[in-house]
Design a protein around this motif. Structure first.
Motif: not given
Length: 91
Positions: A39-46, A61-69, A75-81, A85-89
């Motif tokens: 999971i890549a979290v935040g604009d910098c990671a994405c 992170v998205v450019d260098l490794i395979p990212v699922d979400v 920053p992203p809101t806590p609800q978005e994070i 997490l719920r989308s993958v669990t």
């Protein structure tokens, strides 16, 4: 949270990948057993965000490794994070 990536189910990455952290990121990803979730979290990671063209930056992170979400935001809101997490669990 696990102390050792060999016991983890996934990897949450935040921020851009710098020259010094590129190989440690690849090593950590290789240590997390399959099947794994990344999971890549935040604009910098994405996208690299405002640091995308920085001297010591290899890329996002998205450019260098395979990212699922991807969770955009600066920053992203806590609800978005939590939603990511719920989308993958499945919960």
């Amino acid at each position: 949270m696990r102390a050792c990536p060999r016991h983890a189910d996934g990897l949450i990455a935040t921020g851009v990948v710098t020259r010094n952290m590129h190989q440690p990121l690849l090593n950590t990803l290789g240590a997390v057993p399959e099947p794994r979730v990344v999971i890549a979290v935040g604009d910098c990671a994405c996208t690299g965000g405002i640091f995308a063209q920085g001297y010591g930056v290899v890329g996002s992170v998205v450019d260098l490794i395979p990212v699922d979400v991807e969770v955009p935001g600066c920053p992203p809101t806590p609800q978005e994070i939590i939603t990511a997490l719920r989308s993958v669990t499945g919960r």
